[in-house]
Design an enzyme around this catalytic site. Structure first.
Site, PDB file in Angstrom:
ATOM      1  N   HIS A  53       0.837  -1.199   0.000  1.00 27.46           N
ATOM      2  CA  HIS A  53       0.000   0.000   0.000  1.00 27.46           C
ATOM      3  C   HIS A  53       0.868   1.243   0.000  1.00 27.46           C
ATOM      4  O   HIS A  53       1.902   1.297   0.665  1.00 27.46           O
ATOM      5  CB  HIS A  53      -0.921   0.002   1.217  1.00 27.46           C
ATOM      6  CG  HIS A  53      -2.122   0.877   1.034  1.00 27.46           C
ATOM      7  ND1 HIS A  53      -2.063   2.248   1.141  1.00 27.46           N
ATOM      8  CD2 HIS A  53      -3.411   0.574   0.724  1.00 27.46           C
ATOM      9  CE1 HIS A  53      -3.267   2.759   0.908  1.00 27.46           C
ATOM     10  NE2 HIS A  53      -4.109   1.766   0.658  1.00 27.46           N
ATOM     11  N   HIS A  54       0.410   2.259  -0.734  1.00 24.03           N
ATOM     12  CA  HIS A  54       1.164   3.501  -0.845  1.00 24.03           C
ATOM     13  C   HIS A  54       1.260   4.234   0.495  1.00 24.03           C
ATOM     14  O   HIS A  54       2.123   5.106   0.674  1.00 24.03           O
ATOM     15  CB  HIS A  54       0.502   4.418  -1.881  1.00 24.03           C
ATOM     16  CG  HIS A  54       1.483   5.161  -2.733  1.00 24.03           C
ATOM     17  ND1 HIS A  54       2.690   5.642  -2.245  1.00 24.03           N
ATOM     18  CD2 HIS A  54       1.442   5.533  -4.038  1.00 24.03           C
ATOM     19  CE1 HIS A  54       3.336   6.265  -3.211  1.00 24.03           C
ATOM     20  NE2 HIS A  54       2.612   6.216  -4.306  1.00 24.03           N
ATOM     21  N   ALA A  55       0.410   3.903   1.436  1.00 25.32           N
ATOM     22  CA  ALA A  55       0.507   4.520   2.758  1.00 25.32           C
ATOM     23  C   ALA A  55       1.793   4.117   3.459  1.00 25.32           C
ATOM     24  O   ALA A  55       2.244   4.805   4.378  1.00 25.32           O
ATOM     25  CB  ALA A  55      -0.695   4.117   3.620  1.00 25.32           C
ATOM     26  N   VAL A  75       4.768   3.004   1.592  1.00 28.43           N
ATOM     27  CA  VAL A  75       5.966   3.111   0.755  1.00 28.43           C
ATOM     28  C   VAL A  75       5.782   4.202  -0.281  1.00 28.43           C
ATOM     29  O   VAL A  75       4.660   4.534  -0.674  1.00 28.43           O
ATOM     30  CB  VAL A  75       6.289   1.788   0.006  1.00 28.43           C
ATOM     31  CG1 VAL A  75       6.676   0.688   0.969  1.00 28.43           C
ATOM     32  CG2 VAL A  75       5.112   1.346  -0.864  1.00 28.43           C
ATOM     33  N   ASN A  80       6.154   8.428   2.890  1.00 25.27           N
ATOM     34  CA  ASN A  80       6.110   9.077   1.589  1.00 25.27           C
ATOM     35  C   ASN A  80       6.733  10.468   1.677  1.00 25.27           C
ATOM     36  O   ASN A  80       6.166  11.393   2.255  1.00 25.27           O
ATOM     37  CB  ASN A  80       4.656   9.177   1.115  1.00 25.27           C
ATOM     38  CG  ASN A  80       4.124   7.844   0.646  1.00 25.27           C
ATOM     39  OD1 ASN A  80       4.326   7.449  -0.491  1.00 25.27           O
ATOM     40  ND2 ASN A  80       3.452   7.131   1.540  1.00 25.27           N
TER      41      ASN A  80
END
Length: 466
Positions: free
Chosen positions: A138-140, A142, A312
């Site tokens: 999940h972009h949360a 990485v 991020n």
């Protein structure tokens, strides 16, 4: 317990059933190099051993109704590798087309937020005897740089299993405390946020003023909502289509050296040429240049106390793509000019301003508005913010081994958004430029045409070098 930064949490708030906020690394490996021979249980067991020293893979989300700030990461005390690593066979005949169709289906599935936000699909049965490993995160948790770093930690320079870092084995995200979560969240929300906003506003006001000044002197990067509309600038569905291609890094460098530009300029020129070819073939090529958003890492940049922490650490740079030019050499030269202008402009803007404002992202409100935005097809009611997202991530320029197996290709695939339904991500590694293309199937069922256009664009530039 570690609280998510506003930008990290925003990827949770932005997620809907159609707009999935995970990043993908499709790793092609040669299993013949694995010590003692390849087997799925052996690969899974070695991954479990490695993860004991990779804290990011063991943490999961936690939240409560009393928490008015962003969610937190906590240690998953019930971590089970079998809930994350899956084995599947690609349909016959096992070509790259069957592989990408399977991966496209998996890319359209949501990640379970009740466990650490990642999973690995080990795909066997490829026609050439290789194995593919599809890692979804999940972009949360990485961004482009951190995902490459995590992948690097799963890889080694030799097939043999490495020793593990004892300190990281004992590192933990900690447990959950509803009281601490609520109290610290309230302090952040009612005390620190107003102070931070008061400090942030003066620096933000100067951004549009400086942008306008640069626009008058033709030294500004493209402004948002000024891009021409294409088929990709529409609402998206959960259906995904993806394509891959691998270019020679030496060939890219040859073009770079011949025309006196940078590698990234060549990548942008090839992307522009591929987009021009694809849209022209469909009779949809706009007269004005397309606009790309290029993520820029701010890892290591000076940060205010407002944005310290978080995974991020990126901002975005807008640049035009020379899709209006027919000659490939002119496209390279124009792409370099566009990129220089955008870089100069971007350098004048505080690299952390986006992350700073993201701290104020309202979770419930943002999630509700995002669902309404997608359900009502509002992406068609305003000019496109930009046309395509183009990322370029540098990897190791030497052979590496993924859990003992030689890596022959790494293809990154980033998320797509309502109104922004095409993501092209480039990862350079071991003498290759690996290109991953992800799109909404409703926009581009023939996404392989874009991948083939990348190959053709480089071929034309190499001919021009001669």
């Amino acid at each position: 317990m570690q609280r998510l930064s506003g930008l990290d949490a925003s990827f949770l708030y932005l997620e809907t059933r159609s707009q999935l906020m995970h990043v993908i690394g499709l790793i092609e490996i040669d299993p013949s190099t694995m010590p003692g021979g390849y087997s799925f249980p052996k690969l899974r067991d070695e991954l479990e051993r490695r993860i004991s020293a990779l804290p990011n893979f063991r943490r999961k989300l936690d939240n409560s109704v009393l928490n008015i700030d962003h969610p937190v990461w906590i240690e998953d005390d019930d971590f089970d590798i079998e809930r994350h690593v899956h084995r599947v066979g690609v349909p016959a005949p096992g070509s790259v087309l069957e592989l990408t169709e399977l991966c496209a289906h998996l890319a359209g599935q949501t990640l379970d937020r009740g466990k650490p936000l990642w999973e690995l699909w080990v795909i066997e049965g490829l026609a050439d005897g290789k194995v593919a490993a599809m890692l979804r995160m999940h972009h949360a948790g990485v961004d482009g740089v951190t995902s490459a770093d995590l992948l690097a930690q799963l890889c080694t320079m030799t097939p043999e299993a490495p020793d593990l870092d004892v300190e990281k084995i004992h590192q933990t995200a900690g447990g959950s405390s509803r009281t601490t979560m609520a109290v610290t969240g309230a302090v952040n929300y009612f005390v620190q946020r107003p102070i931070a906003m008061a400090k942030l506003i003066p620096g933000t006001v100067g951004v549009p003023v400086g942008w306008l000044r640069r626009t008058r002197s033709n030294t500004a990067m493209p402004a948002p909502f000024r891009a021409p509309r294409t088929r990709f600038n529409a609402p998206i569905t959960p259906h995904r289509s993806l394509a891959l291609t691998q270019l020679s890094l030496d060939d890219i460098k040859r073009v770079k050296n011949r025309f006196g530009v940078k590698i990234n300029d060549v990548i942008l020129a090839i992307t522009g040429g591929a987009m021009r070819s694809y849209l022209e073939e469909h009779g949809e090529l706009p007269e004005q240049p397309l606009v790309a958003m290029v993520p820029v890492s701010v890892h290591g940049a000076d940060e205010s106390s407002l944005v310290t922490g978080g995974t991020n650490k990126v901002t975005g740079m807008f640049t035009q793509l020379p899709t209006d030019l027919d000659d490939p050499v002119e496209r390279v030269e124009q792409a370099a000019t566009f990129a220089r202008t955008s870089k100069d402009h971007h350098a004048d803007i505080d690299a952390n301003i986006l992350r700073a404002w993201a701290q104020f992202a309202p979770g419930t409100t943002m999630s509700t508005l995002m669902k309404l935005y997608g359900d009502r097809g509002l992406a068609l009611s305003h000019p496109p913010i930009f046309n395509v997202l183009v990322s370029n991530v540098a990897g190791p320029d030497f052979p590496v081994y993924f859990l003992g197996s030689r890596v022959t290709g790494v293809y990154p695939l980033g998320p797509i958004f309502h109104g922004l339904g095409l993501n092209i991500t480039v990862f350079s590694a071991d003498g290759h430029i690996n290109v991953g293309i992800l799109a909404c199937t409703d926009h581009a069922p023939d996404v392989w045409a874009i991948a083939h256009a990348f190959d053709e664009e480089l071929k034309q530039l190499l001919e021009a070098c001669d």
